[in-house]
Design a protein around this motif. Structure first.
Motif, PDB file in Angstrom:
ATOM      1  N   GLY A 126       0.430 -16.124 -20.808  1.00  0.00           N
ATOM      2  CA  GLY A 126       1.445 -16.462 -19.624  1.00  0.00           C
ATOM      3  C   GLY A 126       2.452 -15.206 -19.669  1.00  0.00           C
ATOM      4  N   LEU A 127       3.421 -16.211 -18.814  1.00  0.00           N
ATOM      5  CA  LEU A 127       4.417 -15.127 -18.110  1.00  0.00           C
ATOM      6  C   LEU A 127       5.040 -15.157 -19.351  1.00  0.00           C
ATOM      7  N   ILE A 128       5.416 -16.112 -20.436  1.00  0.00           N
ATOM      8  CA  ILE A 128       6.450 -15.024 -21.242  1.00  0.00           C
ATOM      9  C   ILE A 128       5.869 -13.880 -22.140  1.00  0.00           C
ATOM     10  N   GLU A 129       4.816 -13.306 -22.221  1.00  0.00           N
ATOM     11  CA  GLU A 129       3.903 -12.666 -23.123  1.00  0.00           C
ATOM     12  C   GLU A 129       4.015 -11.143 -21.946  1.00  0.00           C
ATOM     13  N   SER A 130       3.764 -11.840 -20.380  1.00  0.00           N
ATOM     14  CA  SER A 130       3.200 -10.639 -18.830  1.00  0.00           C
ATOM     15  C   SER A 130       5.204  -9.648 -18.989  1.00  0.00           C
ATOM     16  N   ALA A 131       5.840 -11.040 -19.729  1.00  0.00           N
ATOM     17  CA  ALA A 131       7.716 -10.268 -19.363  1.00  0.00           C
ATOM     18  C   ALA A 131       7.768  -9.399 -20.770  1.00  0.00           C
ATOM     19  N   ASP A 132       7.377  -9.442 -21.583  1.00  0.00           N
ATOM     20  CA  ASP A 132       7.572  -8.340 -22.546  1.00  0.00           C
ATOM     21  C   ASP A 132       8.129  -6.951 -22.213  1.00  0.00           C
ATOM     22  N   GLY A 133       9.192  -6.761 -22.867  1.00  0.00           N
ATOM     23  CA  GLY A 133       9.699  -5.382 -22.396  1.00  0.00           C
ATOM     24  C   GLY A 133      10.657  -5.391 -21.983  1.00  0.00           C
ATOM     25  N   GLY A 134      10.468  -6.465 -20.352  1.00  0.00           N
ATOM     26  CA  GLY A 134      10.830  -6.819 -19.707  1.00  0.00           C
ATOM     27  C   GLY A 134      11.886  -7.998 -18.692  1.00  0.00           C
ATOM     28  N   THR A 135      11.968  -8.576 -17.957  1.00  0.00           N
ATOM     29  CA  THR A 135      13.320  -9.909 -17.786  1.00  0.00           C
ATOM     30  C   THR A 135      12.135 -10.659 -17.468  1.00  0.00           C
ATOM     31  N   LEU A 136      12.294 -12.445 -17.953  1.00  0.00           N
ATOM     32  CA  LEU A 136      11.901 -13.537 -17.698  1.00  0.00           C
ATOM     33  C   LEU A 136      12.791 -13.742 -16.650  1.00  0.00           C
ATOM     34  N   PHE A 137      12.463 -14.480 -15.773  1.00  0.00           N
ATOM     35  CA  PHE A 137      13.307 -15.430 -14.518  1.00  0.00           C
ATOM     36  C   PHE A 137      12.969 -16.061 -14.024  1.00  0.00           C
ATOM     37  N   LEU A 138      13.107 -17.579 -14.698  1.00  0.00           N
ATOM     38  CA  LEU A 138      12.943 -19.187 -14.768  1.00  0.00           C
ATOM     39  C   LEU A 138      13.526 -20.081 -13.575  1.00  0.00           C
ATOM     40  N   ASP A 139      13.507 -19.704 -12.505  1.00  0.00           N
ATOM     41  CA  ASP A 139      14.137 -20.680 -11.135  1.00  0.00           C
ATOM     42  C   ASP A 139      14.518 -22.002 -11.702  1.00  0.00           C
ATOM     43  N   GLU A 140      15.078 -23.029 -11.606  1.00  0.00           N
ATOM     44  CA  GLU A 140      14.629 -24.210 -11.652  1.00  0.00           C
ATOM     45  C   GLU A 140      14.343 -24.844 -12.938  1.00  0.00           C
ATOM     46  N   VAL A 141      14.985 -24.429 -13.799  1.00  0.00           N
ATOM     47  CA  VAL A 141      15.376 -24.814 -15.474  1.00  0.00           C
ATOM     48  C   VAL A 141      15.564 -26.147 -15.440  1.00  0.00           C
ATOM     49  N   GLY A 142      16.203 -26.811 -14.431  1.00  0.00           N
ATOM     50  CA  GLY A 142      16.353 -27.769 -14.807  1.00  0.00           C
ATOM     51  C   GLY A 142      16.002 -29.132 -14.860  1.00  0.00           C
ATOM     52  N   GLU A 143      14.246 -29.037 -13.582  1.00  0.00           N
ATOM     53  CA  GLU A 143      13.266 -29.494 -13.348  1.00  0.00           C
ATOM     54  C   GLU A 143      12.373 -29.734 -14.668  1.00  0.00           C
ATOM     55  N   MET A 144      12.056 -28.744 -16.088  1.00  0.00           N
ATOM     56  CA  MET A 144      11.434 -29.022 -16.492  1.00  0.00           C
ATOM     57  C   MET A 144      11.563 -29.899 -18.094  1.00  0.00           C
ATOM     58  N   GLY A 145      10.450 -30.269 -17.984  1.00  0.00           N
ATOM     59  CA  GLY A 145      10.536 -31.332 -18.938  1.00  0.00           C
ATOM     60  C   GLY A 145      10.873 -31.385 -20.338  1.00  0.00           C
ATOM     61  N   ALA A 146      11.086 -32.057 -21.317  1.00  0.00           N
ATOM     62  CA  ALA A 146      11.790 -32.850 -22.315  1.00  0.00           C
ATOM     63  C   ALA A 146      10.741 -31.808 -23.395  1.00  0.00           C
ATOM     64  N   ALA A 147       9.368 -32.082 -23.461  1.00  0.00           N
ATOM     65  CA  ALA A 147       8.403 -30.881 -23.603  1.00  0.00           C
ATOM     66  C   ALA A 147       8.370 -29.735 -24.210  1.00  0.00           C
ATOM     67  N   LEU A 148       8.542 -29.363 -22.882  1.00  0.00           N
ATOM     68  CA  LEU A 148       8.625 -27.842 -22.814  1.00  0.00           C
ATOM     69  C   LEU A 148       9.424 -27.420 -23.241  1.00  0.00           C
ATOM     70  N   GLN A 149      10.471 -28.096 -22.914  1.00  0.00           N
ATOM     71  CA  GLN A 149      12.461 -27.785 -23.019  1.00  0.00           C
ATOM     72  C   GLN A 149      11.934 -27.012 -24.412  1.00  0.00           C
ATOM     73  N   SER A 150      11.897 -27.924 -25.596  1.00  0.00           N
ATOM     74  CA  SER A 150      11.332 -27.642 -26.680  1.00  0.00           C
ATOM     75  C   SER A 150      10.505 -26.750 -27.435  1.00  0.00           C
ATOM     76  N   ARG A 151       9.485 -26.876 -26.034  1.00  0.00           N
ATOM     77  CA  ARG A 151       8.632 -25.133 -26.545  1.00  0.00           C
ATOM     78  C   ARG A 151       9.406 -23.743 -26.089  1.00  0.00           C
ATOM     79  N   LEU A 152      10.050 -23.972 -25.014  1.00  0.00           N
ATOM     80  CA  LEU A 152      10.775 -22.862 -24.992  1.00  0.00           C
ATOM     81  C   LEU A 152      11.956 -22.811 -25.765  1.00  0.00           C
ATOM     82  N   LEU A 153      12.900 -23.473 -25.998  1.00  0.00           N
ATOM     83  CA  LEU A 153      14.027 -23.251 -27.068  1.00  0.00           C
ATOM     84  C   LEU A 153      12.973 -22.765 -28.066  1.00  0.00           C
ATOM     85  N   ARG A 154      11.849 -22.749 -28.525  1.00  0.00           N
ATOM     86  CA  ARG A 154      11.477 -22.392 -30.033  1.00  0.00           C
ATOM     87  C   ARG A 154      11.083 -20.641 -29.867  1.00  0.00           C
ATOM     88  N   VAL A 155      10.792 -20.474 -28.664  1.00  0.00           N
ATOM     89  CA  VAL A 155      10.250 -18.603 -28.338  1.00  0.00           C
ATOM     90  C   VAL A 155      11.616 -17.969 -28.015  1.00  0.00           C
TER      91      VAL A 155
END
Length: 354
Positions: A126-155
């Motif tokens: 996924g994009l998170i792995e692809s950003a390893d060693g660099g930067t992950l830019f997530l635009d419009e993060v406010g559109e993310m649903g509750a389940a994905l918010q939890s997964r991103l928090l764990r990461v």
């Protein structure tokens, strides 16, 4: 100054957009910041203040939350942060959370194992792995649903990512830059966004000023857009009248820099050689250019608003009254006001109720 004639042969003052001040005329700090951020165009105090913050936080690895309205250039800020960071040799991976459904966004961010779902015919990072060693830019993060918010928090907490359909966790090392046009604090209060995730994202905050708060940058931006496009298409620069500049600088630009760029590209696509107020977008003309009758009224009546109100509005009321035989109820209906308001206006303008 060059002058161009309109369709009636009247001479209208026109100017090409002014170029920024020569380097030797700018304060050294001002000049240094502008050279450091060529992708972020402008010289206004609001923009320079933001550039100074970007420079200060770029060396940090702390998460950044970029706040700005649509069209302000949030991804440009994210890329500038990455370019100046110690991670600049690593990748920068950019994605908008608003362009995918929840399930597709999860697959994009976290990747998947072969056979995890229909169509998953091979392992895919996924994009998170692809950003390893660099930067992950997530635009419009406010559109993310509750389940994905939890997964991103764990990461963010554990610095590991697990692909969909796998039990194996993979370590990841990236800097997160999140962006949104929404008010995350308000979303937290409404139960639409996790408070703990917001705190994780909002370590360093960068707020991009809307274009209406940096009007002095409009001419510089137009100059940049015209110059870039004319070089690509080998076309000459159109001339812009003073009236058009006043309209451009008087518009509120709800779409910000993106809207301004679209406006300039429209001129070029239509092959315009002179830009006056009449060729600007309809909404801009309606909201920034006075009605043609305005000048005639001022020429004949003056600029005193109380006098204009009595002469113009009072005159209209008198005419409608006369047309309705002095009937106040019918007159008020024609004018679209209550009869009591009509009486107040007649008294205020010293007009006989008759």
């Amino acid at each position: 100054m060059r002058h161009g004639g309109d369709a009636k042969g009247k001479e209208m003052p026109v100017h090409s957009p002014p170029h920024p001040l020569p380097p030797q005329e700018k304060p050294p700090e001002h000049q240094r910041l502008l050279s450091l951020f060529p992708e972020l165009v402008g010289e206004s105090p609001a923009l320079l203040g933001m550039l100074s913050i970007i420079e200060r936080v770029s060396a940090s690895d702390a998460p950044v939350l970029v706040l700005g309205e649509s069209g302000t250039g949030k991804e440009l800020v994210g890329r500038a942060l990455h370019r100046l960071s110690p991670r600049c040799q690593g990748p920068i991976v950019c994605e908008s959370c608003s362009v995918f459904s929840e399930s597709l966004l999860e697959a994009e961010l976290f990747g998947h194992a072969r056979g995890a779902f229909t169509g998953a015919d091979k392992d895919r990072p996924g994009l998170i792995e692809s950003a390893d060693g660099g930067t992950l830019f997530l635009d419009e993060v406010g559109e993310m649903g509750a389940a994905l918010q939890s997964r991103l928090l764990r990461v963010l907490q554990e610095r590991v990512v697990r692909r969909i359909g796998e039990r194996k966790s993979r370590p990841v090392d990236f800097r997160l830059i999140a962006a949104t046009h929404r008010n995350l604090e308000e979303m937290v209060r409404c139960g639409q966004f996790r408070a703990d995730l917001r705190f994780r994202l909002d370590v360093v905050r960068i707020e991009i000023p809307p274009l209406r708060d940096r009007v002095e940058d409009i001419r510089i931006l137009v100059d940049r857009f015209l110059s870039t496009s004319s070089q690509l298409n080998r076309t000459s620069l159109p001339e812009i009248t003073d009236e058009a500049w006043r309209a451009l600088e008087g518009w509120s630009w709800p779409g910000n820099v993106r809207e301004l760029k679209n406006e300039v590209e429209r001129w070029l696509a239509l092959g315009m050689t002179q830009i006056d107020a009449e060729v600007l977008s309809t909404k801009m003309r309606e909201h920034t250019i006075p009605h043609p009758i305005t000048k005639k009224v001022r020429d004949e009546v003056g600029s005193n608003l109380r006098y204009i109100e009595r002469v113009i509005l009072g005159g209209i009321v008198q005419e409608v009254l006369r047309e309705n035989g002095g009937n106040k109820a019918r007159t008020a209906r024609v004018l679209g006001i209550p009869k009591t308001t009509l009486y107040r206006r007649l008294d205020r303008w010293n007009l006989a109720r008759g």
